[in-house]
Design a protein around this motif. Sequence first.
Motif, short mmCIF file in Angstrom:
data_model
loop_
_atom_site.label_atom_id
_atom_site.label_comp_id
_atom_site.label_asym_id
_atom_site.label_seq_id
_atom_site.Cartn_x
_atom_site.Cartn_y
_atom_site.Cartn_z
N ASP A 1 0.82 -1.21 0.00
CA ASP A 1 0.00 0.00 0.00
C ASP A 1 0.85 1.26 0.00
OD1 ASP A 1 1.01 -0.03 2.55
OD2 ASP A 1 -0.93 -0.04 3.57
N ASP A 2 2.16 1.11 -0.20
CA ASP A 2 3.11 2.22 -0.29
C ASP A 2 3.36 2.89 1.06
OD1 ASP A 2 4.89 3.27 -2.18
OD2 ASP A 2 3.78 5.16 -2.25
N MET A 3 2.95 2.23 2.14
CA MET A 3 3.28 2.72 3.48
C MET A 3 4.59 2.07 3.93
SD MET A 3 0.98 4.88 4.47
CE MET A 3 0.84 4.91 6.25
N PRO A 4 5.31 2.72 4.85
CA PRO A 4 6.59 2.15 5.31
C PRO A 4 6.43 0.74 5.85
CG PRO A 4 6.37 4.41 6.07
CD PRO A 4 5.04 4.03 5.47
N PHE A 5 7.40 -0.09 5.56
CA PHE A 5 7.39 -1.47 6.04
C PHE A 5 7.53 -1.51 7.56
CE2 PHE A 5 9.50 -5.60 6.83
CZ PHE A 5 8.59 -6.45 6.20
N ASP A 6 8.24 -0.56 8.12
CA ASP A 6 8.52 -0.56 9.55
C ASP A 6 7.33 -0.01 10.34
OD1 ASP A 6 11.09 -0.76 11.49
OD2 ASP A 6 9.77 0.86 12.15
N PRO A 7 6.78 -0.78 11.30
CA PRO A 7 5.59 -0.33 12.04
C PRO A 7 5.85 0.87 12.94
CG PRO A 7 6.46 -2.36 13.00
CD PRO A 7 7.22 -2.13 11.72
N VAL A 8 7.05 0.95 13.53
CA VAL A 8 7.36 2.09 14.38
C VAL A 8 7.48 3.36 13.54
CG1 VAL A 8 9.04 3.07 16.01
CG2 VAL A 8 8.47 0.64 16.12
N ALA A 9 8.05 3.23 12.36
CA ALA A 9 8.12 4.37 11.44
C ALA A 9 6.73 4.85 11.07
CB ALA A 9 8.92 3.99 10.19
N ARG A 10 5.83 3.92 10.75
CA ARG A 10 4.46 4.30 10.40
C ARG A 10 3.82 5.09 11.54
NH1 ARG A 10 4.22 -1.13 8.54
NH2 ARG A 10 2.88 -1.75 10.27
N PHE A 11 4.02 4.63 12.76
CA PHE A 11 3.41 5.28 13.93
C PHE A 11 3.91 6.72 14.07
CE2 PHE A 11 3.87 6.38 18.45
CZ PHE A 11 2.54 6.35 18.85
N HIS A 12 5.22 6.91 14.12
CA HIS A 12 5.77 8.24 14.38
C HIS A 12 5.59 9.19 13.20
CE1 HIS A 12 7.28 7.43 18.35
NE2 HIS A 12 7.92 6.34 17.92
N LEU A 13 5.72 8.67 11.99
CA LEU A 13 5.53 9.52 10.82
C LEU A 13 4.08 9.99 10.73
CD1 LEU A 13 7.70 7.51 8.29
CD2 LEU A 13 8.23 9.79 9.22
N PHE A 14 3.15 9.12 11.03
CA PHE A 14 1.73 9.52 11.03
C PHE A 14 1.47 10.57 12.11
CE2 PHE A 14 -2.80 9.14 11.98
CZ PHE A 14 -3.34 9.22 10.70
#
Length: 294
Positions: free
Chosen positions: A206-219
């Motif tokens: 879905d073109d979102m970062p593979f890393d879950p922690v990155a997704r959290f903080h970037l969002f």
Amino acid sequence: MRRDLLGFIKKEPDLARTDLDFRHLFNSWFNRGFLVLRPINWDSPAQILEKIITHEAVHAIDSWDDLRRRLQPEDRRCFAFFHPALPDEPLIFVEVALTKGVPSSIQRVLAEEREVVPIDEVDTAVFYSISNCQSGLAGISFGNSLIKQVVQDLSRQLRQLKTFVTLSPLPTFCKWADHHGVDLPKDDGALKELAAYYLLEAKREDDMPFDPVARFHLFNGALVHEVHVGADTSENGRRKSAGVMVNYLYDLQKISQNHEVFANKKEIVASKRVQSLAKALATHTHSQLKDKRS
């Protein structure tokens, strides 16, 4: 009930429809407007401190002495969200180190013999662990509100704080490398480049970062600030993150802007330093990963 339901869904996928009702209700019942932010310190009730020990999910608390080192010194803070209906049950908590400069090692942050930084000398707040306490509330997001509230409160309490960062793991870095058949470099410089590339370029379908922690903080509106090799020498840190950690920076003036860019365009905001590290990899042996998605 929902905790049990989440376990059953794995075998009975049709129950996912029931979970939609739970999620709808819990998003209303645990709305940010109902949550109460409370500091956790060494004088907090023992039953709450026991829950902090039990639910610490990032850097295990080994003993009461270990907990005291994280809560009692003047350069340490801990905050948790509570719901009025559950006054003795923390929903989520964050541990904060007040430091002079941005740290590059979690072992130094948590060192037993470290020197306490005088409160008038601190200039940086480091969010080094955030943990959910209620498995039945999985997927109900409190973390973004928690960090932003703590940033606001600390900036009012301690005017000298200029920098708000995390010191975060890359929990799926080794998994990603293994999936692509990438040997993790033994050279620190090359490993740092690969980690920067992973943070900026490794994406899901879905073109979102593979890393879950990155997704959290970037969002949440943070940006990728710096990458540190050898930052977590624990067994878990080496196994999942190859010992690499990253600072996500919460710039008070740009949180909303960064959030909009990431949420609407899926663009990752990063410092020029991290961008340069990721670009450098294009000239090295792992450049073939550029267009891969996991």
